[in-house]
Design a protein around this motif. Sequence first.
Motif, PDB file in Angstrom:
ATOM      1  N   LEU A 243       0.813  -1.216   0.000  1.00 18.02           N
ATOM      2  CA  LEU A 243       0.000   0.000   0.000  1.00 18.02           C
ATOM      3  C   LEU A 243       0.845   1.264   0.000  1.00 18.02           C
ATOM      4  O   LEU A 243       0.369   2.331  -0.381  1.00 18.02           O
TER       5      LEU A 243
ATOM      6  N   CYS B  35      -3.515  -6.532  -9.340  1.00 21.09           N
ATOM      7  CA  CYS B  35      -4.811  -6.849  -8.731  1.00 21.09           C
ATOM      8  C   CYS B  35      -4.632  -7.071  -7.231  1.00 21.09           C
ATOM      9  O   CYS B  35      -3.618  -7.633  -6.806  1.00 21.09           O
ATOM     10  N   PRO B  36      -5.603  -6.655  -6.436  1.00 19.89           N
ATOM     11  CA  PRO B  36      -5.520  -6.901  -4.995  1.00 19.89           C
ATOM     12  C   PRO B  36      -5.370  -8.386  -4.658  1.00 19.89           C
ATOM     13  O   PRO B  36      -4.664  -8.745  -3.711  1.00 19.89           O
ATOM     14  N   SER B  37      -5.996  -9.243  -5.454  1.00 26.70           N
ATOM     15  CA  SER B  37      -5.877 -10.679  -5.190  1.00 26.70           C
ATOM     16  C   SER B  37      -4.448 -11.166  -5.413  1.00 26.70           C
ATOM     17  O   SER B  37      -3.962 -12.038  -4.688  1.00 26.70           O
TER      18      SER B  37
END
Length: 59
Positions: A13, A22-24
């Motif tokens: 972050l 992608c967050p995943s």
Amino acid sequence: MENLTFFFAELCLLHYVMIKYCPSMLAAASVFTARHTLKKDSSWTKKLAFHTGYSEADL
């Protein structure tokens, strides 16, 4: 291991260049890195690959 995974995810972050992922993928990479750092039996198992959709090479 959970706290270390959260730590790696939070590090993502802080860097703007990480927004392109992608967050995943960031979550999966955090789990992989934590497991590797703690020298677990296998850094990335078939079960983890199945549930995340990412192979070790993807990360």
